[in-house]
Write a protein that holds these residues in place. Structure first.
Motif, PDB file in Angstrom:
ATOM      1  N   VAL A 176      47.853  -5.344 -60.404  1.00 38.46           N
ATOM      2  CA  VAL A 176      48.813  -6.094 -60.097  1.00 38.46           C
ATOM      3  C   VAL A 176      48.855  -5.524 -58.262  1.00 38.46           C
ATOM      4  CG1 VAL A 176      50.976  -6.676 -60.096  1.00 38.46           C
ATOM      5  CG2 VAL A 176      49.929  -6.641 -61.896  1.00 38.46           C
ATOM      6  N   LYS A 177      49.258  -4.043 -58.616  1.00 34.99           N
ATOM      7  CA  LYS A 177      49.312  -3.107 -57.499  1.00 34.99           C
ATOM      8  C   LYS A 177      48.334  -3.291 -56.464  1.00 34.99           C
ATOM      9  CE  LYS A 177      51.445   0.981 -59.273  1.00 34.99           C
ATOM     10  NZ  LYS A 177      50.810   2.602 -59.819  1.00 34.99           N
ATOM     11  N   ALA A 178      46.870  -3.301 -56.771  1.00 32.82           N
ATOM     12  CA  ALA A 178      46.079  -4.066 -55.503  1.00 32.82           C
ATOM     13  C   ALA A 178      46.348  -4.892 -55.146  1.00 32.82           C
ATOM     14  CB  ALA A 178      44.237  -3.462 -55.814  1.00 32.82           C
ATOM     15  N   ILE A 179      46.626  -6.165 -55.570  1.00 30.02           N
ATOM     16  CA  ILE A 179      46.247  -7.555 -55.476  1.00 30.02           C
ATOM     17  C   ILE A 179      47.995  -7.179 -54.320  1.00 30.02           C
ATOM     18  CG2 ILE A 179      47.780  -9.828 -55.537  1.00 30.02           C
ATOM     19  CD1 ILE A 179      45.874  -9.649 -58.156  1.00 30.02           C
ATOM     20  N   ARG A 180      48.666  -6.244 -54.580  1.00 31.87           N
ATOM     21  CA  ARG A 180      50.237  -6.117 -53.682  1.00 31.87           C
ATOM     22  C   ARG A 180      49.650  -6.127 -52.621  1.00 31.87           C
ATOM     23  NH1 ARG A 180      55.822  -5.513 -56.878  1.00 31.87           N
ATOM     24  NH2 ARG A 180      55.372  -8.111 -57.807  1.00 31.87           N
ATOM     25  N   VAL A 181      49.220  -4.313 -52.399  1.00 29.51           N
ATOM     26  CA  VAL A 181      48.240  -3.293 -51.473  1.00 29.51           C
ATOM     27  C   VAL A 181      47.501  -4.587 -50.612  1.00 29.51           C
ATOM     28  CG1 VAL A 181      47.618  -1.666 -50.463  1.00 29.51           C
ATOM     29  CG2 VAL A 181      49.204  -1.748 -52.903  1.00 29.51           C
ATOM     30  N   MET A 182      46.750  -5.230 -51.067  1.00 31.22           N
ATOM     31  CA  MET A 182      45.660  -6.665 -50.336  1.00 31.22           C
ATOM     32  C   MET A 182      46.941  -7.115 -49.212  1.00 31.22           C
ATOM     33  SD  MET A 182      42.351  -8.588 -51.670  1.00 31.22           S
ATOM     34  CE  MET A 182      43.810 -10.025 -51.180  1.00 31.22           C
ATOM     35  N   LEU A 183      47.856  -8.081 -50.205  1.00 31.34           N
ATOM     36  CA  LEU A 183      48.478  -9.241 -48.882  1.00 31.34           C
ATOM     37  C   LEU A 183      49.557  -8.216 -48.694  1.00 31.34           C
ATOM     38  CD1 LEU A 183      49.189 -10.951 -52.300  1.00 31.34           C
ATOM     39  CD2 LEU A 183      47.322 -11.667 -50.677  1.00 31.34           C
ATOM     40  N   VAL A 195      52.145 -11.213 -60.427  1.00 26.99           N
ATOM     41  CA  VAL A 195      52.657 -11.724 -59.460  1.00 26.99           C
ATOM     42  C   VAL A 195      52.289 -13.085 -59.963  1.00 26.99           C
ATOM     43  CG1 VAL A 195      51.310 -10.517 -57.198  1.00 26.99           C
ATOM     44  CG2 VAL A 195      49.632 -11.818 -59.560  1.00 26.99           C
ATOM     45  N   ARG A 196      52.864 -14.580 -59.511  1.00 33.86           N
ATOM     46  CA  ARG A 196      52.336 -15.779 -59.129  1.00 33.86           C
ATOM     47  C   ARG A 196      51.032 -15.987 -60.288  1.00 33.86           C
ATOM     48  NH1 ARG A 196      55.945 -20.275 -56.926  1.00 33.86           N
ATOM     49  NH2 ARG A 196      57.668 -19.002 -57.402  1.00 33.86           N
ATOM     50  N   ARG A 197      50.272 -16.037 -59.820  1.00 34.44           N
ATOM     51  CA  ARG A 197      48.543 -16.034 -60.418  1.00 34.44           C
ATOM     52  C   ARG A 197      47.796 -14.589 -59.896  1.00 34.44           C
ATOM     53  NH1 ARG A 197      49.578 -20.165 -56.452  1.00 34.44           N
ATOM     54  NH2 ARG A 197      50.301 -21.626 -57.961  1.00 34.44           N
ATOM     55  N   ASP A 198      46.674 -14.645 -60.862  1.00 40.22           N
ATOM     56  CA  ASP A 198      46.078 -14.372 -59.637  1.00 40.22           C
ATOM     57  C   ASP A 198      45.497 -14.587 -58.950  1.00 40.22           C
ATOM     58  OD1 ASP A 198      44.694 -11.453 -60.462  1.00 40.22           O
ATOM     59  OD2 ASP A 198      42.755 -12.591 -62.089  1.00 40.22           O
ATOM     60  N   ILE A 199      44.564 -13.703 -58.263  1.00 39.51           N
ATOM     61  CA  ILE A 199      44.247 -12.882 -57.236  1.00 39.51           C
ATOM     62  C   ILE A 199      42.486 -14.036 -57.142  1.00 39.51           C
ATOM     63  CG2 ILE A 199      43.492 -10.928 -56.292  1.00 39.51           C
ATOM     64  CD1 ILE A 199      44.869 -11.641 -54.504  1.00 39.51           C
ATOM     65  N   PHE A 200      42.330 -15.051 -55.739  1.00 43.45           N
ATOM     66  CA  PHE A 200      41.041 -15.439 -55.970  1.00 43.45           C
ATOM     67  C   PHE A 200      40.506 -15.856 -55.181  1.00 43.45           C
ATOM     68  CE2 PHE A 200      43.670 -19.054 -56.389  1.00 43.45           C
ATOM     69  CZ  PHE A 200      43.877 -20.002 -55.283  1.00 43.45           C
ATOM     70  N   SER A 201      39.117 -15.893 -54.822  1.00 41.58           N
ATOM     71  CA  SER A 201      38.489 -16.511 -53.837  1.00 41.58           C
ATOM     72  C   SER A 201      38.825 -15.423 -52.953  1.00 41.58           C
ATOM     73  CB  SER A 201      38.869 -17.482 -52.650  1.00 41.58           C
ATOM     74  OG  SER A 201      40.046 -17.660 -52.390  1.00 41.58           O
ATOM     75  N   LEU A 202      38.273 -14.207 -53.551  1.00 38.02           N
ATOM     76  CA  LEU A 202      38.194 -12.591 -52.121  1.00 38.02           C
ATOM     77  C   LEU A 202      37.014 -12.888 -51.344  1.00 38.02           C
ATOM     78  CD1 LEU A 202      38.628  -9.391 -55.332  1.00 38.02           C
ATOM     79  CD2 LEU A 202      39.753 -10.656 -53.440  1.00 38.02           C
ATOM     80  N   GLU A 203      36.769 -13.859 -51.121  1.00 35.55           N
ATOM     81  CA  GLU A 203      35.344 -13.579 -50.414  1.00 35.55           C
ATOM     82  C   GLU A 203      36.151 -14.007 -49.601  1.00 35.55           C
ATOM     83  OE1 GLU A 203      34.841 -15.363 -52.911  1.00 35.55           O
ATOM     84  OE2 GLU A 203      34.770 -17.516 -52.810  1.00 35.55           O
TER      85      GLU A 203
END
Lengths: 123, 361
Positions: free
Chosen positions: B91-98, B156-164
């Motif tokens: 979750v932390k990494a998702i937030r940092v990335m966004l 976060v609301r949903r898991d992150i996807f399409s990291l490509e």
């Protein structure tokens, strides 16, 4: 002096490079974008149980539940498409569709009416 | 020489919203500047006192519509810290990335708009084209381009996807930034209009409460990301430039885009190793914060953003206050425009990256 001329030539090169690229814009009314899967567009309600969780998470008061007529109303004039109701609905009844062209000639039509089907098990 | 009072704005195209500057001119020289704000006031702080926390969360994105993620992160963080919710690594990494993608988008828009203020049109389109890639990605995962409302209390609301897509963005961006630099950085007209203009020395910056890129472009190493708990385990060097003029503020933002790409790369590595999304979402329906005062801060694109909440243990806060970077930058115009020429007024105010919804709240 030469350095400045060099930079001007370099920037000219960048601009000319872009002349031969395809346009990134879309001629809107003729061609339309297909929104992605999770797009938060016009809300659609199916199998609402009338539990009222959405009423408590809606920031703008766009949702009204008419118990007498068994009717679920969303006022698109007030809705800010935040998706709170979709996320917190315990029955998964509210979905946000891909519809994004919401302009209408009559503002009464902007209030969406959906029937409440099935009793809420918790009541 | 007779004095002339001139209203710059509130409907001026380069005031980035509705800012009115009351300038007093002597010839072409500005002798005093009085910013008049409040045209975009929406009562963001008062609104919080009537709404519950979850109802207030979607509105927070609108404080700064160019960097909405930062403000929803602040509100989420306050609630999480108050309730003692721990975030998992993913979750932390998702937030940092966004957050960093959002910062890049914000800086790109600034580059476009700033150059537009100076009369250059093409960089605007180039910057918007790249910003579009980021907004498309936001739309894909969050559902909307700017009012994302993606962070919720506890995750976060949903898991992150399409990291490509993100990989594609960070592969493309360095080349594009090189293009901008070829166009802009040493362009003689741009250099003449920005070098040595709007000099902001350290002391003035401290006195006026300037933070963020504007402060770092004056040679002060102050980046609140260094101590941020989200950025733990992420290696990055805050961009610090000596120069203190409009040109170095531009340069600092370009370098910051590169630094953000660096952070995103590290966040992607974490996302690859942590595949499972573990989060404990807070039930928002009866959410109350324990009685007390809470304060949280984050490094937003336009300086330090912080939130103050006083709770009396009820469903909505007793008082909520936002501190936003632009508010202080607008105040700085009083000082920094004094003695400058009228044609530099827009160039200098543009270089400070002022966003009016953030000022008026």
């Amino acid at each position: 002096m030469f350095r400045k001329i060099g930079y001007l030539l370099l920037s000219m090169f960048v601009v000319f490079k872009h002349l031969f690229k395809r346009p990134v814009t879309l001629e809107y009314p003729e061609k339309k974008i297909t929104p992605p899967e999770n797009f938060r567009g016009k809300p659609v309600v199916e199998n609402c149980k009338g539990c009222g969780v959405c009423l408590r998470v809606c920031p703008s008061g766009a949702i009204k539940i008419d118990r007498e007529n068994n009717c679920f109303k969303i006022d698109l004039k007030k809705c800010i498409f935040c998706g709170n109701c979709t996320f917190y609905c315990p029955h998964g009844a509210i979905k946000m569709s891909k519809g994004y062209e919401l302009a209408l000639s009559d503002r009464e039509n902007l209030i969406l009416n959906y029937p409440i089907g099935g009793a809420d098990e918790r009541n | 020489m007779s004095k002339l009072k001139l209203n710059l704005g509130p409907q001026h195209p380069s005031t980035h919203g509705v800012l009115r500057l009351i300038l007093e001119l002597e010839g072409e020289k500005i002798i005093s500047c009085e910013p008049d704000i409040g045209y975009l006031h929406r009562g963001m702080e008062k609104m919080a006192e009537k709404l519950s926390y979850i109802q207030y969360l979607p509105l927070v994105d609108r404080i700064d519509y160019l960097a909405g993620f930062f403000y929803s992160e602040l509100l989420c963080r306050t609630v999480e810290k108050a309730l003692g919710v721990e975030l998992s690594k993913r979750v932390k990494a998702i937030r940092v990335m966004l957050l960093e993608l959002n910062r890049i988008a914000s800086h790109l828009l600034w580059i476009g708009a700033f150059l537009m203020d100076l009369g250059a049109v093409s960089p605007f389109f180039y910057a918007f084209r790249e910003r579009e890639l980021i907004l498309k990605y936001f739309e894909k995962i969050t559902g909307q381009r700017m009012m994302n409302n993606y962070f919720v209390f506890g995750g976060v609301r949903r898991d992150i996807f399409s990291l490509e897509d993100v990989e594609n963005i960070i592969n493309i961006l360095p080349d594009k930034v090189k293009d901008y630099e070829a166009l802009i950085t040493e362009n003689p007209i741009f250099v003449r209009r920005t070098k040595g203009k709007g000099v902001l020395d350290k002391e003035t910056a401290f006195n006026f409460g300037i933070t963020g890129v504007n402060l770092r472009a004056s040679g002060v190493n102050l980046d609140f990301r260094v101590k941020d708990y989200l950025y733990e385990g992420i290696d990055f060097n805050p961009v610090v430039i000596d120069g203190a003029d409009s040109w170095s503020r531009y340069k600092a933002r370009v370098l910051e885009i590169k630094e953000s790409i660096n952070i995103i790369k590290q966040a992607l590595k974490v996302l690859e190793s942590e595949k499972e999304l573990e989060q404990k979402l807070v039930n928002p329906l009866n959410l109350t914060l324990p009685e007390g005062e809470y304060i949280q801060e984050i490094e937003a694109p336009r300086g330090l953003a912080s939130i103050y909440i006083k709770s009396t243990g009820e469903k909505s806060p007793y008082r909520l206050k936002w501190r936003t970077g632009s508010y202080y930058s607008v105040n700085l115009l009083r000082k920094i425009l004094k003695g400058a020429y009228l044609n530099d007024a827009i160039a200098i105010s543009g270089s400070l990256d002022i966003i009016l919804p953030e000022v008026d709240k």
